[in-house]
Design a protein around this motif. Sequence first.
Motif, PDB file in Angstrom:
ATOM      1  N   THR A   7       1.104  -1.145   0.023  1.00  0.00           N
ATOM      2  CA  THR A   7       0.051  -0.306  -0.130  1.00  0.00           C
ATOM      3  C   THR A   7       0.814   1.921  -0.092  1.00  0.00           C
ATOM      4  O   THR A   7       1.828   1.084   0.962  1.00  0.00           O
ATOM      5  CB  THR A   7      -0.853   0.099   1.426  1.00  0.00           C
ATOM      6  OG1 THR A   7      -1.571   1.046   1.198  1.00  0.00           O
ATOM      7  CG2 THR A   7      -0.132  -0.576   2.720  1.00  0.00           C
ATOM      8  N   PHE A   8       0.311   2.369  -0.402  1.00  0.00           N
ATOM      9  CA  PHE A   8       1.337   3.539  -0.284  1.00  0.00           C
ATOM     10  C   PHE A   8       0.955   4.408   1.279  1.00  0.00           C
ATOM     11  O   PHE A   8       1.368   5.705   1.237  1.00  0.00           O
ATOM     12  CB  PHE A   8       0.579   4.653  -1.571  1.00  0.00           C
ATOM     13  CG  PHE A   8       0.482   4.258  -2.943  1.00  0.00           C
ATOM     14  CD1 PHE A   8       2.359   4.125  -3.408  1.00  0.00           C
ATOM     15  CD2 PHE A   8      -0.373   3.889  -3.901  1.00  0.00           C
ATOM     16  CE1 PHE A   8       3.021   3.854  -4.911  1.00  0.00           C
ATOM     17  CE2 PHE A   8       0.242   2.729  -5.507  1.00  0.00           C
ATOM     18  CZ  PHE A   8       1.212   3.171  -5.434  1.00  0.00           C
ATOM     19  N   GLU A   9      -0.264   4.234   1.622  1.00  0.00           N
ATOM     20  CA  GLU A   9      -0.280   4.416   2.834  1.00  0.00           C
ATOM     21  C   GLU A   9       0.844   4.160   3.402  1.00  0.00           C
ATOM     22  O   GLU A   9       0.667   2.823   4.064  1.00  0.00           O
ATOM     23  CB  GLU A   9      -1.666   4.482   3.292  1.00  0.00           C
ATOM     24  CG  GLU A   9      -2.998   4.742   2.100  1.00  0.00           C
ATOM     25  CD  GLU A   9      -4.229   3.789   2.624  1.00  0.00           C
ATOM     26  OE1 GLU A   9      -4.209   3.041   3.130  1.00  0.00           O
ATOM     27  OE2 GLU A   9      -5.209   5.555   2.521  1.00  0.00           O
ATOM     28  N   GLY A  10       0.885   4.731   5.714  1.00  0.00           N
ATOM     29  CA  GLY A  10       1.805   4.469   6.046  1.00  0.00           C
ATOM     30  C   GLY A  10       1.130   4.050   7.156  1.00  0.00           C
ATOM     31  O   GLY A  10       0.168   4.475   7.356  1.00  0.00           O
ATOM     32  N   ILE A  11       1.530   2.510   7.500  1.00  0.00           N
ATOM     33  CA  ILE A  11       0.606   2.185   8.362  1.00  0.00           C
ATOM     34  C   ILE A  11       1.680   1.781   9.590  1.00  0.00           C
ATOM     35  O   ILE A  11       2.718   0.943   9.585  1.00  0.00           O
ATOM     36  CB  ILE A  11       0.112   0.933   7.874  1.00  0.00           C
ATOM     37  CG1 ILE A  11      -0.683   0.763   6.854  1.00  0.00           C
ATOM     38  CG2 ILE A  11      -0.264  -0.891   9.653  1.00  0.00           C
ATOM     39  CD1 ILE A  11      -0.617  -0.517   6.262  1.00  0.00           C
ATOM     40  N   MET A  29       7.595   7.345   3.843  1.00  0.00           N
ATOM     41  CA  MET A  29       7.055   8.978   3.670  1.00  0.00           C
ATOM     42  C   MET A  29       7.574  10.157   4.826  1.00  0.00           C
ATOM     43  O   MET A  29       7.803  11.014   4.660  1.00  0.00           O
ATOM     44  CB  MET A  29       5.301   8.395   4.529  1.00  0.00           C
ATOM     45  CG  MET A  29       4.662   9.442   4.775  1.00  0.00           C
ATOM     46  SD  MET A  29       2.928   9.478   5.071  1.00  0.00           S
ATOM     47  CE  MET A  29       2.464   7.603   3.653  1.00  0.00           C
ATOM     48  N   PHE A  30       8.485   9.251   5.760  1.00  0.00           N
ATOM     49  CA  PHE A  30       8.829  10.162   6.732  1.00  0.00           C
ATOM     50  C   PHE A  30       9.922   9.959   7.075  1.00  0.00           C
ATOM     51  O   PHE A  30      11.267  10.318   7.415  1.00  0.00           O
ATOM     52  CB  PHE A  30       8.224   9.174   8.002  1.00  0.00           C
ATOM     53  CG  PHE A  30       7.377   9.643   8.654  1.00  0.00           C
ATOM     54  CD1 PHE A  30       6.974  11.130   9.678  1.00  0.00           C
ATOM     55  CD2 PHE A  30       5.461   8.741   7.859  1.00  0.00           C
ATOM     56  CE1 PHE A  30       5.809  11.335   9.649  1.00  0.00           C
ATOM     57  CE2 PHE A  30       4.615   9.165   8.342  1.00  0.00           C
ATOM     58  CZ  PHE A  30       4.651  10.699   9.289  1.00  0.00           C
ATOM     59  N   VAL A  80      -1.252  15.150   6.720  1.00  0.00           N
ATOM     60  CA  VAL A  80      -2.047  13.408   6.733  1.00  0.00           C
ATOM     61  C   VAL A  80      -3.234  13.679   7.291  1.00  0.00           C
ATOM     62  O   VAL A  80      -3.466  14.080   8.510  1.00  0.00           O
ATOM     63  CB  VAL A  80      -0.838  12.824   7.491  1.00  0.00           C
ATOM     64  CG1 VAL A  80       0.050  12.272   7.006  1.00  0.00           C
ATOM     65  CG2 VAL A  80      -1.092  13.036   8.766  1.00  0.00           C
ATOM     66  N   GLU A  81      -3.856  12.382   6.922  1.00  0.00           N
ATOM     67  CA  GLU A  81      -4.902  12.272   7.654  1.00  0.00           C
ATOM     68  C   GLU A  81      -4.911  10.796   7.734  1.00  0.00           C
ATOM     69  O   GLU A  81      -4.780   9.699   6.945  1.00  0.00           O
ATOM     70  CB  GLU A  81      -5.846  11.653   6.161  1.00  0.00           C
ATOM     71  CG  GLU A  81      -7.739  11.622   6.552  1.00  0.00           C
ATOM     72  CD  GLU A  81      -8.743  11.420   5.512  1.00  0.00           C
ATOM     73  OE1 GLU A  81      -9.532  12.963   5.541  1.00  0.00           O
ATOM     74  OE2 GLU A  81      -8.957  10.551   4.359  1.00  0.00           O
ATOM     75  N   LEU A  99      -1.553   6.379   8.008  1.00  0.00           N
ATOM     76  CA  LEU A  99      -1.495   7.915   7.816  1.00  0.00           C
ATOM     77  C   LEU A  99      -1.765   7.544   5.900  1.00  0.00           C
ATOM     78  O   LEU A  99      -0.987   6.956   5.474  1.00  0.00           O
ATOM     79  CB  LEU A  99      -0.235   8.172   7.880  1.00  0.00           C
ATOM     80  CG  LEU A  99      -0.619   8.113   9.685  1.00  0.00           C
ATOM     81  CD1 LEU A  99       0.395   7.087  10.117  1.00  0.00           C
ATOM     82  CD2 LEU A  99       0.782   9.474  10.764  1.00  0.00           C
ATOM     83  N   GLN A 100      -2.390   8.633   5.683  1.00  0.00           N
ATOM     84  CA  GLN A 100      -2.320   9.382   3.867  1.00  0.00           C
ATOM     85  C   GLN A 100      -1.900  10.460   4.277  1.00  0.00           C
ATOM     86  O   GLN A 100      -2.021  11.052   4.516  1.00  0.00           O
ATOM     87  CB  GLN A 100      -3.892   9.467   3.348  1.00  0.00           C
ATOM     88  CG  GLN A 100      -3.863   9.953   1.160  1.00  0.00           C
ATOM     89  CD  GLN A 100      -5.125   9.105   1.576  1.00  0.00           C
ATOM     90  OE1 GLN A 100      -6.619   8.519   1.988  1.00  0.00           O
ATOM     91  NE2 GLN A 100      -5.151   9.652   0.342  1.00  0.00           N
TER      92      GLN A 100
END
Length: 206
Positions: A7-11, A29-30, A80-81, A99-100
């Motif tokens: 996924t492209f979302e951070g988990i 992402m970070f 982020v969302e 996190l998106q």
Amino acid sequence: RALSDATFEGILIHHKGVILKTNKAFAKMFGYKMKEILGRNIMKFVAPRCRQTIAGKIRSGTEKTHRTFRIRKDGVLLPVEVALKNSRFKGIDVRVVVLQDLTKHLKAQEDIRASTEKYRDLVENLHAVIFAVDRKGKITFISKSSEEFSGFSVAEQIGKVFLHYIHPEDRNSARKVFKTALKGHSEKFECRVVTKTGSVKWITGH
């Protein structure tokens, strides 16, 4: 694990703020390596101005999605969302955080807003009267220059059917032009409009 890394979302998964597990998207992402993240407190990745609020959310156990700011390794703030889920992991209570990154989304919104403002400024500085109507003929936008021309304020005109301002003898022809425009065709026209004082003025449009 394969799904979370695809996924492209951070988990991440944390227990009382301590990060137990994360995915590659979060690290990218970070701007960290995976090994730099595990075992760290989640507040390390939260923008300072948002830490008190986030601490409250952790204490309350809320699962409500929200928008906030995180902070990258290089110090850049990251909008982020955040989606939250309380769960169990290896026999302990944990929080799953997804996190998106909203950077591109917010930039697109800002570009649209700036473009809209630029267009509005252009229209308002023209001497010609520019207006837009919906499919029922109701005015949805009209330039401020119309106030000097007709005597009606912009607020008075918004929501009114444009035919209301057309001279009674010209309404049938104006109605025909409007129906043609609804079909995707435009044509030049001339008609008379009645101002707020009752005077009559000729206009040319297309």
